[in-house]
Structure formats: structure tokens, C-alpha cells
Scaffold this motif. Structure first.
Motif, short mmCIF file in Angstrom:
data_model
loop_
_atom_site.label_atom_id
_atom_site.label_comp_id
_atom_site.label_asym_id
_atom_site.label_seq_id
_atom_site.Cartn_x
_atom_site.Cartn_y
_atom_site.Cartn_z
N THR A 10 0.84 -1.18 0.00
CA THR A 10 0.00 0.00 0.00
C THR A 10 0.88 1.23 0.00
O THR A 10 1.66 1.45 0.92
CB THR A 10 -0.95 -0.01 1.20
OG1 THR A 10 -0.35 -0.77 2.22
CG2 THR A 10 -2.26 -0.63 0.84
N PHE A 11 0.75 2.00 -1.05
CA PHE A 11 1.61 3.17 -1.23
C PHE A 11 0.96 4.40 -0.62
O PHE A 11 -0.24 4.46 -0.44
CB PHE A 11 1.86 3.42 -2.71
CG PHE A 11 2.52 2.27 -3.40
CD1 PHE A 11 3.85 2.00 -3.18
CD2 PHE A 11 1.79 1.43 -4.23
CE1 PHE A 11 4.47 0.93 -3.80
CE2 PHE A 11 2.40 0.36 -4.85
CZ PHE A 11 3.75 0.11 -4.64
N LEU A 12 1.79 5.37 -0.38
CA LEU A 12 1.32 6.63 0.18
C LEU A 12 0.53 7.44 -0.84
O LEU A 12 -0.38 8.15 -0.53
CB LEU A 12 2.53 7.42 0.66
CG LEU A 12 2.30 8.68 1.44
CD1 LEU A 12 1.56 8.39 2.73
CD2 LEU A 12 3.64 9.33 1.78
N HIS A 532 0.29 6.92 8.90
CA HIS A 532 -0.49 6.38 7.78
C HIS A 532 -0.01 4.97 7.44
O HIS A 532 -0.81 4.03 7.34
CB HIS A 532 -0.32 7.33 6.58
CG HIS A 532 -0.92 6.84 5.30
ND1 HIS A 532 -2.10 7.33 4.80
CD2 HIS A 532 -0.51 5.91 4.42
CE1 HIS A 532 -2.39 6.72 3.66
NE2 HIS A 532 -1.43 5.85 3.41
N GLU A 533 1.29 4.80 7.27
CA GLU A 533 1.81 3.48 6.87
C GLU A 533 1.57 2.44 7.97
O GLU A 533 1.21 1.30 7.68
CB GLU A 533 3.30 3.56 6.52
CG GLU A 533 3.64 4.46 5.32
CD GLU A 533 2.84 4.15 4.06
OE1 GLU A 533 2.37 3.01 3.90
OE2 GLU A 533 2.66 5.07 3.24
N HIS A 536 -1.90 1.18 7.97
CA HIS A 536 -2.19 0.19 6.92
C HIS A 536 -2.11 -1.24 7.46
O HIS A 536 -2.80 -2.13 6.97
CB HIS A 536 -1.23 0.34 5.74
CG HIS A 536 -1.73 1.32 4.71
ND1 HIS A 536 -3.02 1.29 4.23
CD2 HIS A 536 -1.11 2.33 4.08
CE1 HIS A 536 -3.16 2.27 3.34
NE2 HIS A 536 -2.02 2.92 3.23
N GLU A 592 -6.98 3.48 2.30
CA GLU A 592 -6.20 4.72 2.34
C GLU A 592 -6.85 5.75 3.27
O GLU A 592 -6.16 6.45 4.01
CB GLU A 592 -6.04 5.31 0.93
CG GLU A 592 -5.21 4.43 0.00
CD GLU A 592 -3.80 4.17 0.52
OE1 GLU A 592 -3.27 5.02 1.26
OE2 GLU A 592 -3.25 3.11 0.20
N HIS A 658 -6.47 6.04 -3.48
CA HIS A 658 -6.37 7.23 -2.63
C HIS A 658 -7.44 8.23 -3.03
O HIS A 658 -7.77 8.38 -4.20
CB HIS A 658 -5.01 7.91 -2.80
CG HIS A 658 -3.85 6.99 -2.57
ND1 HIS A 658 -3.32 6.21 -3.57
CD2 HIS A 658 -3.14 6.71 -1.45
CE1 HIS A 658 -2.32 5.50 -3.06
NE2 HIS A 658 -2.19 5.77 -1.80
ZN LIG Z 1 -1.44 4.38 1.93
#
Ligand SMILES: [Zn+2]
Length: 696
Positions: A10-12, A532-533, A536, A592, A658
Motif C-alpha cells: 500500500t503506497f502513500l 499512515h503506513e 495500513h 487509504e 487514494h
Molecule cells: Zn497508503
């Protein structure tokens, strides 16, 4: 070669990732030259940029407007970009730094160590437009000959195996992945692939705009095939047939929202299981041709897709399959290694038409990006030495520890979770691995040959080298030191199977992190990303994996139900938002949004603890004119200052997990009474939710 791991990474943010990895090449978008004119220089933006504030906006009506109102005026979208935001600005700054490193490394004849030779010559070959132009299609001819030589569908497995290794994901993707249910081991995996447009939806959506994009896409395929040697009439017919083939694949593909549930993309079976799904495709011819180690079981991410693929191959004539392979080959290559006419045509569709970008990026920018993409840890090592002091690593690691302490406190305080589940959640938290800046152990490129003057060869060899590296993992224990992003990258991620958070040195820079900035600003910026990370690991997807990275249910039934109920509040909240005429998909963006909301709460709590230790007076305004608590919120909101071209907005509105930036800011703050208090917002005002959502 990359099996679909979208569910575990899961990316920012997406703009960077979509743009950098798009096979349509919008950001590897193309370039005229280093033409003089208006070379734009990017500067680091301060942690709190007062110039960005729209003083006329009421913070309690629209905080994003208040914090970012002047962004589009001060940082208008450059002609060679689909958007402009804080991440873009820092990425461009980093590219300037890398440009300096590569220009030096590229000086031939100087004494260079092995890594410097590789990055320098990769870059120099990429910049050598004249050599690329002079070689023309000759460099690609062996691959085209391979396609021409196909005389039966029975030869397809061997041929696709070869193309897999150079990242031509025709029909499918094959590689290795961590076993969802036994995170200690690497297994073989196949997944759906083979589409030229970003996702199945693009083939099937109705509406004038979508019809138009598809029409332009077919024309683009035809133009590319023509440039590869087909006659005009032949190319048009071939393109229609390729579109029909891809549409059939799209119909049997799993949609992006369903892919978010790890159970939907995990079907471990003996090799024979996959074989029986695809009777017309002999995997025993495929595997050895990739050079992969032997194995006896494989994760078939989407079994229905493979059944469908078998049928598509059966229903399609060989001539069309050959056109499709030619198209997939040419669209998989970076524009920088192609002759000018092909490069220009790629940009015209992927950049100009799809993303609305008027101009190609200067060549140096694209060559910096492709060097990073091809041998990123060699380049990243040089970047880190120059840009990431040990003190930055120490400070950001301490911030992560603060955030983790806040998670502990947060879990303890939850009134809806049982003691049993809390204990498991805390166990998971303590097992998270924090990866900061760069890998402990750098990748070894000594067996990769990079030659000056051979741009296409370098790109193919680097891709093949990476494919082998991935395949060689099959059957081996997992290497927990590995990174999935290069050090200069302006992004961050959490990986469910690794249970790790990864912050490349490239994102640990101003405005997001600045050792000299007030504490509140750093917690609002990079502190939020950290929170945030970590969140997740506990969102709708991450919560299904335990602390060791195994897909296993560690929740009591009652707690799981309560989680779903809490999450539904977030789904509803964000489903009310829309971009133009497109509504946000509250389910797709749930993970997200949960991470943004949880992350901000954690950053805020961690800040309070740190401020207490520092003895900060929370009521006293700083030199900025804000209290330290207000600084946390302004810093947070300024993370999301952005302006996108409407084409890009539309392009990702239905596929980006997102939410759009404005909602990433406001959607979180309306749920926080702490924010309302800091800015004296009253009940009934837009920035105060009537019914606040809170999961974590
Ligand atoms: Zn994320």
C-alpha cells in the motif's frame, strides 16, 4: 514479471507510481531535447509555507483552501507534467540532484568504480539520441523476428516465457511472491495481465469520453504497428483485432476493488491445478523457458482469469496473437530507447491524450528516471551519500518510535475492542520492521553488463537481470532486508506480508521532514506519513495479516464486526465526495482513508508526547504566528497542496485507491474534535462533521 501484488503493497500516493510505472509512459513521457528556453529549477519548499495560505479562506469552512489556496498560482502545472503537488516538487528536486550525480558519473575515461561505471554509462547511453536514432529498429529486430517465427499456438508458452523475462506481460504475469499464508517462504505466482490500458474498466465503461479514449487507443496501436512496418490498412485491421483481444481479457479480469481482498488473489495449488484451468497452454514448456527454479505449487492469483485466457487464446487466430505480441513488446519499452517517431507516438497518446500533458519532459529527466528504474540501488547509494546524513536517519527513527508508542496508547484506549484482540494488535505492532532511508545491504549488480552506446540493450539486460533475481527467490526463504522502492523515491509503503514500513531517503526531505523545523510541523508532515503506513497494518486489508505477515484471522468475531461497522462510516463519508462528475469509490479508497484518519490521530498523539518531553508551551504562538498544535494541522494539510490536470483526475478517479488531495486533508480533519478546538470551529460549520468517523 511482476505478479499482481497490489493487495500487499500500500503506497502513500499514486500519482508518482501510476505515472512512473504506466506502460503507456506518461511520465516516462517523451522528450524533444535539452532545448534551451525555460529550464525550470525546483527548490525545496519550507515546512510551513505561508505564501501558500489563502488568508481570505475561513479555516472552519474549507481548511484545504485555507492551507493550500495559493498552490496553483505559485506552483502551476508545468507543461511537461500532468500535475503539480508537494510530492512532484520534491521528486523534481531529487531528479536535479540525481542529474548532477549522473552527469559526473557519465564522464568517460575517468577512473570509476563498478557502480559508477554502470549508472554513468546507462545514463550516457540513454542520452545518446543520435545513436538510438541511427540504430533505428535494428536493435529490436531479434525480438520481432522471434514473433514472426511463431508458426503455431503450441509455441506460445515458450515465446511468452521469453517475453516475460524482458517485462512484456502479454496475457499474464509470472514471478515470485511471499506466500500469504506462510510469510517465511517465496513461492511461484501467476497473475492476470496483458492489458494496454490501465485497468479493465477502461475497456468496458460506457459514455462518450470513454468511447473517445478507446478510439484514440486503437488509433495509437495502429500507429505503433505502422511504425513497426505494417501498411496503413493492415495496421488498422490489426489494431481492431488487438483491441478485441484485450477487451476479451479485460472481461475475464478481476476488478481493482475485489483485488483489495487478499483472499480473492490467493489460490495456492499444485502445478497441475493451473494446468487444468488452461488445457490449451502447456506450462511445462513455459516454466523452463523462463529459467526459473523447479517448483511444485503456485499461487494462481485469479483462477477465473486463467480459464478465460485459455478461451481467448483458443478463440483468437495466430496472426492476431502475433500482432498483439508486437504491440505488447513495443509498448513495454521505455520511450527513451525507441527511435524518435515511436517515442513521439507513445507520448502523444499516453502523455498528451490520456493525461493532458502538452509537452514532453526534457530527455535528461527521463533518462534520470529510467536509470533509477533500471539500477536504482546503484544510483540510490550515491544519492544517499550526498543527501541523507546519519542524523536524519536517527531523528526520523525516533519519530517512528514516538508514533508506535502512540499506537499502543491508542489501542489501549479503544472502547470497542476486546482485551483479547487488543493483545494481538499490540503483538503485531511490536513486530513491525521500520525501514528508514535505504537498505542495510545494497543489491549486487556485478553480473549486469551495462554498455555505453547501447540504450536498448542496457534496458533489456537490466530488466532480464531483475526478472531472474525475482524468479531465483522461488523456494528460498524470504529476505526481510529487501526494499520495494529505490532510495531517491518520493513515496512510502507498508507491505502486509513483510509487516514493514518503508521510508526512502527521497521522501525524508523538506517540506516533509526538516531537522530544523518546529516539532509540530514535522509531526504534521512526515509524522502523518508514518502514522499512515503503520495504520495500513490495521486497515480493512492489513488487519487480515498477523505480525509475522501471515494471512490469518486473529480477530474475535465480535471485534471484526465492530471494525466493519466503524469502517462503514468512513466508506459513507468519502462516498459523498466527487471529482467533476465522478463520485469517489468509498470502498476502493477505504484502506487509504482509514490510514489517513488513523495516521493523523497517531501523529497528533505522538506530537503531544514529544512536546511534553520538550517542555513546549502549547498555548504560546511560535514565530509563525501559530500555536504548536495549529502547526501540526497546517503542516498536515500542506502535504496535500496540489493541482491536477482534469484528464489525470479523470484517468485515476475510478482506479486510484487514494482520495483526491482536497479530501485527504478535509476528510480527516472534520473527524477530529482536536482540530475544531485548535481553530475554534463550531458545530454546524463545514469543517466539523455532524457524525465523526473513527476506526483507530
Ligand atoms: Zn497508503
Amino acid at each position: 514479471m511482476r505478479p499482481s501484488q497490489s493487495s500487499v503493497f500500500t503506497f502513500l500516493l499514486i500519482a508518482g507510481t501510476v505515472v512512473a510505472s504506466s506502460s503507456l509512459g506518461f511520465a516516462q513521457a517523451t522528450a524533444s531535447s535539452d532545448a534551451p528556453g525555460s529550464p525550470q529549477t525546483f527548490k525545496l519548499i519550507p515546512s510551513l509555507d505561508k505564501e501558500l495560505l489563502d488568508a481570505a479562506a475561513d479555516p472552519c469552512v474549507d481548511f484545504y483552501q485555507y492551507a493550500c489556496g495559493n498552490w496553483s498560482k505559485l506552483h502551476p502545472i508545468p507543461n511537461d507534467s500532468p500535475y503539480s503537488d508537494q510530492f512532484y516538487n520534491l521528486d523534481q528536486y531529487n531528479r536535479q540532484v540525481l542529474h548532477g550525480i549522473l552527469d559526473k558519473a557519465a564522464v568517460a575515461g575517468s577512473v570509476r568504480d563498478a557502480n559508477t561505471q554502470k549508472i554513468g554509462d546507462y545514463y550516457a547511453a540513454c542520452m545518446d539520441e543520435a545513436a538510438i536514432q541511427q540504430k533505428g529498429l535494428a536493435a529490436l529486430q531479434p525480438e520481432l523476428d522471434r514473433i514472426n517465427a511463431l508458426s503455431s499456438k503450441g509455441q506460445l508458452p515458450e515465446s511468452l516465457a521469453h517475453f516475460q523475462m524482458i517485462n512484456v506481460n502479454a496475457f499474464l504475469g509470472f514471478g515470485s511472491q511471499q506466500d500469504f499464508k506462510d510469510a517465511t517462504r517465496e513461492i511461484a505466482a501467476v497473475s492476470q495481465a496483458g492489458l494496454g490500458l490501465p485497468e479493465k474498466d477502461y475497456y468496458l465503461r460506457t459514455g462518450a469520453k470513454d468511447e473517445e479514449i478507446r478510439k484514440q487507443y486503437v488509433q495509437h496501436i495502429a500507429n505503433m504497428l505502422k511504425l513497426l512496418g505494417s501498411s496503413e490498412a493492415q495496421a488498422a485491421t490489426e489494431a481492431q483485432a488487438v483491441m478485441k483481444l484485450e477487451t476479451s481479457l479485460a472481461k475475464v479480469s478481476l476488478d481493482i476493488t475485489s483485488q483489495r481482498d487478499p483472499h480473492n488473489i490467493y489460490h495456492l495449488m499444485p502445478n497441475g491445478g493451473l494446468q487444468s484451468l488452461t488445457p490449451g497452454f502447456n506450462w511445462e514448456h513455459f516454466y523452463p523457458a523462463t529459467g526459473s527454479p523447479a517448483f511444485s505449487e503456485i499461487n494462481v492469483a485469479e483462477p477465473e482469469f486463467f480459464k478465460g485466457m485459455n478461451q481467448v487464446i483458443a478463440d483468437t487466430d495466430l496472426a492476431t496473437i502475433k500482432s498483439y505480441l508486437r504491440w505488447q513488446l513495443v509498448t513495454s519499452l521505455p520511450g527513451t530507447v525507441l527511435p524518435k517517431a515511436l517515442d513521439e507516438e507513445r507520448f502523444d497518446f499516453g502523455g498528451r491524450k490520456l493525461a493532458g500533458v502538452p509537452e514532453q519532459e526534457p530527455r535528461w529527466k527521463r533518462c534520470v528516471a529510467s536509470t533509477d528504474g533500471a539500477i536504482g540501488e546503484a544510483l540510490g547509494k550515491a544519492y544517499v551519500e550526498q543527501q541523507f546524513p546519519a542524523s536524519s536517519k536517527a531523528t526520523t527513527l525516533q519519530m517512528i518510535h514516538d508514533i508506535e508508542a502512540a499506537v499502543n496508547q491508542d489501542i489501549e484506549s479503544l472502547d470497542w475492542m476486546s482485551a483479547e484482540t487488543k493483545k494481538r494488535a499490540e503483538e503485531k505492532l511490536h513486530l513491525i520492521a521500520n525501514k528508514i532511508g535505504y537498505p542495510n545491504k545494497w543489491r549486487d549488480y556485478s553480473k549486469l553488463n551495462i554498455e555505453r552506446g547501447d540504450a536498448l540493450g542496457n534496458a533489456l539486460r537490466a530488466t532480464e537481470f531483475e526478472s531472474h533475481r525475482q524468479l531465483d527467490k522461488i523456494g528460498k526463504p524470504v529476505d526481510r532486508d529487501e526494499w520495494g522502492m529505490t532510495p531517491p523515491t518520493v513515496n512510502a509503503y507498508y507491505n502486509d506480508s513483510m509487516n514493514d514500513i518503508n521510508f526512502p531517503a527521497g521522501v525524508l526531505q523538506p517540506a516533509f521532514f526538516d531537522a530544523a523545523a518546529p516539532t509540530g510541523l514535522n509531526y504534521g508532515h512526515i509524522g502523518l506519513f508514518m502514522g499512515h503506513e503503520i495504520t495500513h497494518g490495521f486497515d480493512d486489508e492489513g488487519r487480515q495479516f498477523d505480525g509475522h505477515g501471515n494471512l490469518t484471522d486473529w480477530w474475535t468475531k465480535e471485534d471484526a464486526d465492530k471494525f466493519t461497522e466503524k469502517a462503514a462510516c468512513i466508506v459513507n463519508e468519502y462516498s459523498q465526495f466527487s471529482v467533476g462528475d465522478t463520485k469517489i469509490n468509498g470502498k476502493l479508497t477505504l484502506g487509504e482513508n482509514t490510514a489517513d484518519n488513523g495516521g493523523m490521530r497517531l501523529a497528533y498523539m505522538a506530537f503531544l508526547a514529544r512536546a511534553a518531553q520538550q517542555g513546549l508551551d502549547l498555548d504560546k504562538k511560535t514565530a509563525d504566528g501559530y500555536t504548536p498544535i495549529q502547526e501540526v494541522f497546517v503542516g498536515f494539510a500542506q502535504n496535500w497542496c496540489a493541482v491536477w490536470r482534469p484528464e489525470l483526475e479523470r484517468l485515476v478517479a475510478t482506479t486510484d485507491p487514494h482520495s483526491p488531495d482536497r479530501f485527504r486533508a478535509n476528510g480527516v480533519l472534520v473527524n477530529m474534535p482536536e482540530f475544531a478546538k485548535a481553530f475554534s470551529c463550531k458545530k454546524g460549520q463545514p469543517m466539523v462533521a455532524a457524525k465523526a468517523c473513527r476506526v483507530w
